[in-house]
Enzyme design. Structure first.
Site, PDB file in Angstrom:
ATOM      1  N   LYS A 141     -24.105  21.162 -19.115  1.00  0.00           N
ATOM      2  CA  LYS A 141     -24.689  22.392 -19.635  1.00  0.00           C
ATOM      3  C   LYS A 141     -24.031  23.637 -19.021  1.00  0.00           C
ATOM      4  CE  LYS A 141     -27.803  20.623 -22.407  1.00  0.00           C
ATOM      5  NZ  LYS A 141     -27.633  20.773 -23.875  1.00  0.00           N
TER       6      LYS A 141
ATOM      7  N   GLU B 296     -33.680  28.198 -24.584  1.00  0.00           N
ATOM      8  CA  GLU B 296     -34.618  27.095 -24.721  1.00  0.00           C
ATOM      9  C   GLU B 296     -34.183  26.011 -23.760  1.00  0.00           C
ATOM     10  OE1 GLU B 296     -31.890  27.268 -26.344  1.00  0.00           O
ATOM     11  OE2 GLU B 296     -31.126  25.210 -26.354  1.00  0.00           O
TER      12      GLU B 296
ATOM     13  N   SER C 209     -22.892  12.797 -18.819  1.00  0.00           N
ATOM     14  CA  SER C 209     -23.111  14.227 -19.068  1.00  0.00           C
ATOM     15  C   SER C 209     -23.984  14.893 -18.017  1.00  0.00           C
ATOM     16  CB  SER C 209     -23.723  14.411 -20.455  1.00  0.00           C
ATOM     17  OG  SER C 209     -24.919  13.663 -20.557  1.00  0.00           O
TER      18      SER C 209
END
Lengths: 408, 253
Positions: free
Chosen positions: A86, A108, A376
């Site tokens: 992210k 969000e 990830s």
């Protein structure tokens, strides 16, 4: 805006009129940044100095031996600052916010990783920050709420709808339509109206660029297959971007939840339950009923628990460029457990979906084949969720004792 | 035609009132009673919202009304039957308001045909900019339905002119940034915006978002053709019951 942002029939920009000008300005800023050779260099420097890139590509020798098939490599996005891919998107959008001269960011978050990453970016770049998070996810990922607040962000629990990621996105849009003059919405995944799918992919493509370079350096050849979990699709788009022009099979793994036949899953591309629709500003496959009302989704991993999917991945489904599979909650726990005990790596529950699918396929592949799994995010941050998923009795006893201390 | 109706009606009244309900909130029966009360209180046209699970342009009051209606099972078919009944019972134009996915899943051409059969006069689809609405515009035209488009304070004048070439009936001018149901400052600022809207189109203008009482309506008299009361009637109903709606509407003129 004419047919822009379409990937065959998917994508688009289904915007309320009030946001059209904001999106035009965002698109212009993004186009200018892309055309500026210094921008990507600045981005790379930030990712190197602040987030620890490049992340390693780790050869998983024990897992390779265990399955006796393809040679397994793991792309270590878990080693980014804040513990997930992210950060790639967030820092990139942060640089754009600086170029646009805005002073506040909103986002969000589902699992909390994107919220934490946005909060760190806001702290570092000096922006005000508000994070919208579904109430169910606040419960599931309370430690991330703690960190976002400590980092100086305001966390708003969203109590509408299914109280998960999609509702947090709606609420972020509602904030944005009132505050676009000062505020940028840092959308966390390769979904939403144009230019978000393209922009998020652009920043996440750093994953695939590195992975391609690294595998060529280590093995002198390309992998046969690459695996990534698919929630909204940002880490998958990031990894896949590096191999689009290569003879490499791209495998996206969705949340199979309790099983595709159970109806309790979040599979939009593998399951036949989803259909094409338009919501949250873009056209893609959604889990919805015949009237077009969105359904409840389920996954053990909050970050995959979402109704829609990147329009670029929907396009890849249609043109066959990528294959989509689903891993159940149960398979995910088993894959995570095996990865921890064999390699000492702790993938996030989201990432463990990619591991689970790769593990199903590796034994049937030849030792000449190479596969890359995108880790990830890291799982150790999600200790409460993971401990629940494993039903660890010693941990539960500890929590009871700790709670009793607070009660005293 | 909707525009002709509005112009004729404006010869008799200095401002028209358009109200809004969410179909099936608090129930289908109560919604119909509210429509009846609004019509008898002299409302000139009405928008009937088909509830959607992701209403991103709506504020908390209308959002909750959408969810409550869906929670007790209101379907798109129920909404169309409701609209048909309203249009055949009351002699004012009804418009359907909803988000694009409802039309898309129904089939855009089929939706337009069906609402025309129900004697609905037009539609408002807030998440469908004209650039994405080619099928919609064709289907609406084919069935002589008015596609109502929206102006916002952030729309440049050139874009307003472009929108006007696709719009019919009237233009819905959103008074301010933000979602439905928030406070609007009815000030000089609004006048400058309405002047821009007026320059961009010869169509009648409606103004909505934050219109809540007689003083707001008085301000809008002479400035727009239609005042839109949305969230406030839902608030009145929630606080004082369905029976209070008629008196509220009557208090606005």
């Amino acid at each position: 805006m004419h047919r822009r942002g379409y990937y065959t029939q998917f994508g688009g920009a289904y915007l309320p009129e009030i946001l059209v000008a904001t999106f035009e300005a965002l698109e212009a800023a993004f186009d200018q940044a892309k055309a500026d050779p210094d921008f990507w260099q600045t981005y790379l420097k930030v990712m190197t100095d602040y987030s620890g890139r490049p992340t390693p590509l780790t050869h998983a020798a024990n897992l390779t031996r265990h399955f006796g098939g393809a040679k397994i490599y793991i792309k270590r996005e878990d080693l980014n600052h804040t513990g997930a891919h992210k950060a790639n998107n967030v820092m990139g959008q942060g640089l754009l916010v600086q170029r646009m001269g805005k002073t506040r960011v909103i986002a969000e978050t589902g699992a909390g990783q994107h919220g934490v990453a946005t909060a760190t970016m806001a702290a570092r770049m000096g922006f005000e920050c508000t994070i919208y998070m579904g109430e169910v996810d606040v419960e599931r990922q309370r430690p991330n709420v703690f960190w976002m607040e400590r980092l100086g962000a305001t966390v708003v629990p969203v109590r509408d709808g299914t109280r998960t990621l999609k509702d947090a996105i709606n609420e972020a849009f509602r904030d944005w339509v009132g505050n676009m003059d000062t505020t940028h919405y840092v959308l966390g995944t390769a979904c939403g109206p144009h230019p978000f799918p393209e922009m998020v992919t652009y920043f996440q493509s750093i994953i695939g660029q590195e992975a391609r370079r690294q595998i060529l350096a280590q093995e002198g050849r390309l992998p046969s297959r690459v695996y990534a979990c698919v929630g909204g699709g940002s880490n998958a788009m990031g990894l896949f971007s590096g191999f689009l022009d290569d003879p490499v099979e791209l495998v996206g793994v969705e949340a199979g939840g309790k099983g595709l036949k159970s109806g309790r899953h979040a599979s939009r591309l593998k399951a036949s339950d989803a259909s094409i629709g338009v919501a949250q500003g873009y056209k893609t496959y959604f889990l919805q009923n015949d009237d077009g009302q969105m359904r409840e989704t389920h996954s053990i991993a909050a970050g995959l628990d979402y109704i829609g999917v990147s329009p670029i991945l929907a396009h890849f489904k249609e043109n066959g460029r990528a294959r989509f599979e689903a891993a159940t909650d149960e398979e995910v726990i088993a894959a995570m457990s095996l990865t921890m005990t064999r390699e000492g790596l702790i993938p996030a529950l989201e990432s463990a979906h990619a591991f689970a699918q790769a593990f199903k396929e590796a034994p049937a592949m030849s030792p000449e084949d190479i596969l890359i799994i995108n880790q990830s995010g890291r799982g150790d941050k999600d200790i409460f969720t993971v401990a629940d998923a494993f039903g660890d009795p010693a941990w539960q006893a500890f929590i009871r004792k700790k709670a009793a201390q607070y009660g005293a | 035609m909707l525009e002709t109706y509005i112009r004729d009606r404006r010869k008799k009244k200095d401002i028209l009132l358009m109200t809004h309900i969410v179909i099936g909130y608090p129930s289908l029966e109560a919604s119909f009673d509210i429509v009846r009360a609004m019509v008898s209180a002299g409302v000139d046209l009405m928008e009937l919202q088909i509830p959607f699970s992701e209403p991103i342009a709506d504020g908390p009051v209308i959002l909750k009304a959408n969810q409550a209606s869906l929670a007790h099972g209101t379907s798109v078919k129920d909404c169309l039957r409701f609209a048909e009944k309203a249009a055949s019972t009351f002699d004012i134009p009804f418009l359907l308001m909803t988000y694009y996915n409802i039309l898309y899943k129904f089939g855009v051409a089929a939706f337009a045909q069906e609402i025309a059969r129900c004697k609905v006069r037009g539609a408002i689809v807030p998440d469908l900019p004209h650039e994405e609405g080619k099928d919609y515009l064709q289907s609406m035209a084919k069935n002589t339905l008015a596609p109502i488009f929206i102006y916002s304070p952030t729309s440049p004048e050139s874009r307003m002119q472009e929108i006007a070439t696709h719009a019919q009936g009237f233009i819905y001018c959103v008074a301010r940034k933000g979602v439905t149901g928030q406070q609007t400052d009815f000030s000089l600022h609004l006048q400058a915006y309405l002047d821009r809207c007026r320059r961009a189109t010869p169509l009648p203008l409606a103004l909505g978002f934050g219109v809540k009482d007689k003083s707001d309506i008085d301000y809008l008299r002479g400035k727009v053709d239609i005042a839109v009361i949305g969230t406030q009637t839902i608030r009145v109903m929630e606080e004082q019951g369905t029976d209070a709606v008629a008196a509220f509407i009557e208090s606005l003129r």
